[in-house]
Design an enzyme around this catalytic site. Structure first.
Site, PDB file in Angstrom:
ATOM      1  N   ASN A   1      41.468  49.177  33.777  1.00 27.97           N
ATOM      2  CA  ASN A   1      42.375  48.532  35.095  1.00 27.97           C
ATOM      3  C   ASN A   1      41.340  48.916  36.503  1.00 27.97           C
ATOM      4  O   ASN A   1      41.588  48.173  37.194  1.00 27.97           O
ATOM      5  CB  ASN A   1      43.742  48.942  35.239  1.00 27.97           C
ATOM      6  CG  ASN A   1      44.114  48.568  36.249  1.00 27.97           C
ATOM      7  OD1 ASN A   1      44.824  47.363  36.572  1.00 27.97           O
ATOM      8  ND2 ASN A   1      44.564  49.440  37.488  1.00 27.97           N
TER       9      ASN A   1
ATOM     10  N   GLY B   1      39.232  48.562  39.652  1.00 28.46           N
ATOM     11  CA  GLY B   1      38.463  47.505  39.914  1.00 28.46           C
ATOM     12  C   GLY B   1      38.620  47.533  41.589  1.00 28.46           C
ATOM     13  O   GLY B   1      39.498  47.795  42.148  1.00 28.46           O
TER      14      GLY B   1
ATOM     15  N   LEU C   1      28.179  33.992  48.842  1.00 26.86           N
ATOM     16  CA  LEU C   1      27.108  34.300  48.551  1.00 26.86           C
ATOM     17  C   LEU C   1      25.894  34.314  49.530  1.00 26.86           C
ATOM     18  O   LEU C   1      24.937  35.355  49.569  1.00 26.86           O
ATOM     19  CB  LEU C   1      26.640  33.566  47.108  1.00 26.86           C
ATOM     20  CG  LEU C   1      25.063  34.040  46.445  1.00 26.86           C
ATOM     21  CD1 LEU C   1      25.081  35.587  45.935  1.00 26.86           C
ATOM     22  CD2 LEU C   1      24.868  32.900  45.515  1.00 26.86           C
TER      23      LEU C   1
ATOM     24  N   ASN D   1      26.270  35.110  52.519  1.00 25.89           N
ATOM     25  CA  ASN D   1      26.308  36.088  53.439  1.00 25.89           C
ATOM     26  C   ASN D   1      26.533  37.491  52.719  1.00 25.89           C
ATOM     27  O   ASN D   1      26.884  38.321  53.471  1.00 25.89           O
ATOM     28  CB  ASN D   1      27.551  35.951  54.150  1.00 25.89           C
ATOM     29  CG  ASN D   1      27.126  34.704  55.076  1.00 25.89           C
ATOM     30  OD1 ASN D   1      26.318  34.393  55.731  1.00 25.89           O
ATOM     31  ND2 ASN D   1      28.530  33.907  55.270  1.00 25.89           N
TER      32      ASN D   1
ATOM     33  N   TYR E   1      32.761  39.257  42.018  1.00 31.92           N
ATOM     34  CA  TYR E   1      33.945  39.401  41.270  1.00 31.92           C
ATOM     35  C   TYR E   1      34.029  38.561  39.974  1.00 31.92           C
ATOM     36  O   TYR E   1      34.512  39.052  38.947  1.00 31.92           O
ATOM     37  CB  TYR E   1      35.129  39.181  42.366  1.00 31.92           C
ATOM     38  CG  TYR E   1      36.572  39.735  41.809  1.00 31.92           C
ATOM     39  CD1 TYR E   1      36.724  41.166  41.609  1.00 31.92           C
ATOM     40  CD2 TYR E   1      37.278  38.813  41.338  1.00 31.92           C
ATOM     41  CE1 TYR E   1      38.016  41.422  41.173  1.00 31.92           C
ATOM     42  CE2 TYR E   1      38.912  39.368  40.835  1.00 31.92           C
ATOM     43  CZ  TYR E   1      39.082  40.533  40.652  1.00 31.92           C
ATOM     44  OH  TYR E   1      40.070  41.157  40.049  1.00 31.92           O
TER      45      TYR E   1
END
Length: 426
Positions: A266, A268, A275, A277, A331
């Protein structure tokens, strides 16, 4: 943060205004509680496509069934698809609020493209019905290889524990039957939950403990006090450990001398930025925590044979990994990687270690992180699903507990979205 819009739509002025303006009208969801463990409404209806039943003769039932289960495993062509409409059309309106519709399908036959087309049609039908049925009701499709192995899945989908799971296609394979105490199915089993000191991880730990597991609460050393407090409340133990450490898997195996039955990945982090920046450290930190640590730890524990027979690995993906999300290329990449891990490892882990590998993919879940999102973006996240509201950490936890169930051995390689049937993604 409270969902004030949901509360407002529950009032008479709110219902009137939202109806006149064509705005979403979310219904409060019936979730599991010890004093209300079953769905509201009368007994479930069990129907078969193409075979009329007393409740299925063309006249809407006056009862309000808590659920409808439609056996469509025999649907093999376009003509027999008509039996799906004939079965559900008379009764769908009468299903109780927060009720369930579960369609049972068959695996697609690669040697019969008519059967494959008809069975695939059930997926589009199920997801479409889920988007129109309203009143907090859910619709899911279960593809059955072995009916006797589906008990734990049907128990979950036909209970208040699946309140925020809708529009899903779940494949159930074959497995040996397992007899457990349904009130405490995880009794005698040890579960380790990473990132468990707070938020979704804490809810997972609490739910597994409720179901009888001895829970090891793992979190970073900075959260050791919270982890110890939660472990003490649950009668478990805490492990302060940076899951990205190269030897994390070996240290976990050493800590758990009797082995592990349930591993929940779990932990994270997010480091959002477009992208153009995004510096390299924001990319690498998210990939390391959310994907690389999952791969390393899983490999180490399997190699050490630290996961017991009939063990469970449940990883946390995200709809950001399925549909993408602006500002989250790191992510989204990590969570899509988790999906790839599950699909590749699941058959081998089961064959070589007797362990299943699945993932939950949360959508908009009400946490401290989402409470910090700007108002209009937060409201969009809440409303852009078939249930028109955010989920709760317990929704992810209940789904994890089902996948961790000893009788869920036939559920393997699945990625189950806990998103209220988000309007984004597959």
């Amino acid at each position: 943060m409270p969902d004030r819009y949901l509360s407002f739509t529950g009032t008479a002025p709110g219902r009137f205004l939202t109806r006149r303006l064509g705005l979403p009208q979310p219904a409060p969801l019936r979730r599991w509680s010890p004093d209300r463990p079953t769905l509201d409404g009368s007994d479930a209806l069990f129907l078969t496509a193409g075979e009329p039943a007393p409740e299925n003769t063309g006249t809407p039932s006056t009862a309000t069934p808590s659920a409808v289960v439609l056996d469509a495993t025999g649907v093999r062509d376009v003509d027999t698809l008509a039996g799906v409409h004939a079965a559900l059309h008379p009764v769908v309106r009468s299903v109780a609020a927060s009720g369930r519709i579960v369609v049972l399908g068959a695996p697609l036959d690669p040697a019969d493209h008519h059967q494959a087309a008809a069975q695939q049609a059930l997926e589009g039908f199920t997801r479409s019905l889920g988007k129109e049925i309203g009143r907090g009701r859910t619709v899911n499709l279960v593809r059955l290889t072995d009916r006797t192995a589906a008990e734990s899945t049907l128990r979950f989908l036909l209970s208040p524990k699946s309140a925020y799971v809708s529009g899903q296609v779940i494949e159930v394979g074959t497995a040996q039957p397992v007899t457990v105490d349904q009130d405490r199915p995880l009794a005698g089993r040890t579960a380790l939950v990473t990132g468990a000191a707070r938020g979704i991880g804490a809810a997972v730990a609490e739910t597994l403990a409720r179901d009888g597991a001895r829970v090891v609460v793992l979190d970073v050393p900075q959260a050791k006090d919270e982890a110890r407090a939660l472990a003490g409340k649950l009668g478990g133990s805490a492990l302060a450990l940076d899951i990205t450490a190269a030897d994390a898997g070996e240290r976990i195996a050493a800590e758990l001398g009797d082995g592990l039955d349930i591993l929940v990945h779990n932990a994270g982090i997010t480091r959002d930025r477009r992208l153009v920046n995004m510096p390299a450290d924001r990319w690498s930190s998210v990939l390391d925590v959310n994907l690389a640590s999952v791969l390393r730890t899983t490999d180490a524990l399997l190699s050490a044979k630290a996961l017991n027979e009939n063990g469970r690995i449940v990883a946390t993906a995200s709809i950001a990994g399925l549909a993408g999300n602006a500002g989250q290329t790191n992510y989204g990449a990590a969570k899509a990687g988790v999906v790839g891990l599950v699909r590749s490892l699941a058959p081998r882990a089961l064959a070589e270690h007797g362990v299943t590998v699945n993932a939950v993919a949360p959508g908009f879940i009400e946490t401290r992180m989402t409470a910090a999102i700007p108002l209009f973006i937060r409201e969009a996240g809440r409303r852009m699903n078939s249930l028109a509201q955010g989920g709760l950490p317990v929704d992810v936890a209940e789904t994890t507990a089902w996948l961790a169930h000893p009788a869920s051995g036939a559920v393997n390689g699945q990625v189950v979205r806990v998103c209220g049937q988000s309007l984004l993604g597959a």
